[in-house]
Design a protein around this motif. Structure first.
Motif, mmCIF file in Angstrom:
data_model
loop_
_atom_site.group_PDB
_atom_site.id
_atom_site.type_symbol
_atom_site.label_atom_id
_atom_site.label_comp_id
_atom_site.label_asym_id
_atom_site.label_seq_id
_atom_site.Cartn_x
_atom_site.Cartn_y
_atom_site.Cartn_z
ATOM 1 N N SER A 22 1.645 9.749 -1.030
ATOM 2 C CA SER A 22 2.993 9.921 -1.574
ATOM 3 C C SER A 22 3.018 9.524 -3.045
ATOM 4 N N GLU A 23 3.839 10.219 -3.834
ATOM 5 C CA GLU A 23 3.884 9.992 -5.278
ATOM 6 C C GLU A 23 5.102 9.187 -5.714
ATOM 7 N N GLN A 24 6.077 9.027 -4.847
ATOM 8 C CA GLN A 24 7.263 8.245 -5.175
ATOM 9 C C GLN A 24 7.520 7.237 -4.062
ATOM 10 N N CYS A 25 8.085 6.089 -4.426
ATOM 11 C CA CYS A 25 8.342 5.069 -3.416
ATOM 12 C C CYS A 25 9.498 4.177 -3.843
ATOM 13 N N LEU A 26 10.035 3.478 -2.858
ATOM 14 C CA LEU A 26 11.201 2.621 -3.054
ATOM 15 C C LEU A 26 10.892 1.437 -3.966
ATOM 16 N N CYS A 45 0.842 -1.199 0.000
ATOM 17 C CA CYS A 45 0.000 0.000 0.000
ATOM 18 C C CYS A 45 0.877 1.249 0.000
ATOM 19 N N ASP A 46 1.397 1.557 -1.176
ATOM 20 C CA ASP A 46 2.203 2.766 -1.328
ATOM 21 C C ASP A 46 1.860 3.407 -2.663
ATOM 22 N N CYS A 47 2.771 4.219 -3.183
ATOM 23 C CA CYS A 47 2.455 5.042 -4.341
ATOM 24 C C CYS A 47 2.102 4.249 -5.592
ATOM 25 N N VAL A 48 2.600 3.009 -5.717
ATOM 26 C CA VAL A 48 2.356 2.239 -6.942
ATOM 27 C C VAL A 48 0.870 1.978 -7.152
ATOM 28 N N ILE A 49 0.108 1.811 -6.067
ATOM 29 C CA ILE A 49 -1.316 1.498 -6.232
ATOM 30 C C ILE A 49 -2.231 2.659 -5.832
ATOM 31 N N HIS A 50 -1.705 3.872 -5.795
ATOM 32 C CA HIS A 50 -2.563 5.002 -5.426
ATOM 33 C C HIS A 50 -3.729 5.193 -6.377
#
Length: 279
Positions: A123-127, A79-84
Motif C-alpha cells: 500500500s502507498e498511503q496509510c493513516l 509495518c505499513d506504507c511509511v517504511i516500504h
C-alpha cells in the motif's frame, strides 16, 4: 538535560565531516522528521536501535547521500506504507541485525519480521499515527507557566496537525492568539497559563486516509476544569425574596444545562445569554 523525544526539522545541519551518528537507548525517542538532517554528506552509519521509533521516512535517508547502514532493530516498528522503502528490493541500505526487526503494528502483522511483511504489503498511503512516547498524557502546572505540548505524527501523505482546546476551539498554525501558538511540527505553546486554561487538549493528525487523536490533560494548581465548569454566572439584581442572575453559554455548547428548583427564565438569545429570576 531532558530526555530525547524527537529529532525535528534540521536538528542536525552542516556537519560535513560526520561519518557515524549514534542515538540509541532513548526510551522516548519516537519521531524523526523527514528533514531532520541537512548538509551531512559523509555520514555512512546511522545507529538508531533500542528507541521508541515507529518508522523512518525514505526522504530522511535520501538526504544522506553516503549512507551505507542503519541500525533500527529493537524499535516498535509500524509495518505499513511509511517504511516500504525498507523492502530489500527497493534499497541498497544495509540493515543491521535484521532478524531483530519486528513489526509492532498493525495488529495483523504484530510479531512478524519486518522484511517478510514488506514483501507482502505494498500500500502507498496509510493513516496518521501520533507518536505516543513523545505525547504528554497528564501534566500538573503552576499558574503563570508557559507549557509546550508536543504532538508528532507520521503518515503518507503527510498529516495536517491541529489542536482542539477544552472549549472546542481549533488551533492551527494560522491561528492568531496571545494565548496559543502552534508550530509547523505540531507543538502547541500555551502562554501564561491560568486555572481556566486547565482541561483536556486534543491533538488531531489528519490526512486523506483518516485521522489519529490523542488527549493531553492539564491541571493548573491542582485544578482540572471542563467546559461546564467554566460557565460564569453573574448576579444582576438582588431582592428580598429573589435574585436575578445571567450567564453566557460557550460557543461550543448548544443549550444550557443549569436546572433550578423554581425559577422564571428569560432567554435573550438561545446561543448567547440566559437570564433567570430565582426565588
Amino acid at each position: 538535560m531532558g530526555e530525547l523525544v524527537s529529532i525535528d526539522k534540521y536538528a542536525l545541519d552542516n556537519l560535513p565531516e560526520l561519518t557515524k551518528l549514534e542515538a540509541t537507548n532513548n526510551p522516548k525517542l519516537s519521531y524523526i522528521h523527514r528533514l531532520a538532517f541537512r548538509n551531512i554528506p559523509t555520514l555512512e552509519s546511522l545507529m538508531l536501535n533500542n528507541n521508541a521509533l515507529n518508522a523512518m521516512y525514505q526522504r530522511t535517508v535520501d538526504s544522506l547521500p553516503n549512507l551505507r547502514e542503519i541500525s533500527l532493530h529493537s524499535n516498535p516498528l509500524r509495518c505499513d506504507c511509511v517504511i516500504h522503502w525498507m523492502n530489500p528490493n527497493k534499497t541498497n541500505i544495509r540493515f543491521m541485525e535484521p532478524l531483530s526487526m519486528f513489526c509492532a503494528m498493525p495488529p495483523e502483522y504484530r510479531g512478524q519480521l519486518v522484511k517478510e511483511v514488506l514483501l507482502q504489503d505494498s500500500s502507498e498511503q496509510c493513516l496518521p499515527m501520533i507518536s505516543h512516547e513523545a505525547f504528554p498524557n497528564h501534566l500538573n502546572l503552576d499558574i503563570g507557566m508557559t507549557v509546550f505540548l508536543d504532538c508528532r505524527a507520521m503518515a503518507e501523505p503527510d498529516p495536517e496537525i491541529y489542536w482542539v482546546t477544552p472549549l472546542g476551539n481549533k488551533i492551527t498554525v494560522e491561528t492568531l492568539s496571545d494565548k496559543y501558538r502552534l508550530s509547523g511540527e505540531g507543538t502547541l505553546a500555551i502562554s501564561t497559563i491560568q486555572v481556566e486554561d486547565s482541561g483536556r487538549y486534543t491533538c488531531v493528525a489528519q490526512n486523506t486516509e483518516g485521522a489519529d487523536t490523542r488527549v493531553a490533560t492539564l491541571r493548573v494548581n491542582g485544578t482540572l476544569l471542563d467546559g461546564t465548569q467554566l460557565l460564569k454566572i453573574y448576579v444582576k439584581q438582588a431582592d428580598a425574596h429573589s435574585i436575578l442572575v445571567s450567564w453566557k453559554v460557550n460557543s461550543n455548547v448548544m443549550t444550557s444545562n443549569l436546572k433550578w428548583s423554581s425559577a422564571t427564565m428569560k432567554i435573550d438569545n438561545p446561543h448567547i445569554t440566559y437570564t433567570a429570576r430565582v426565588p
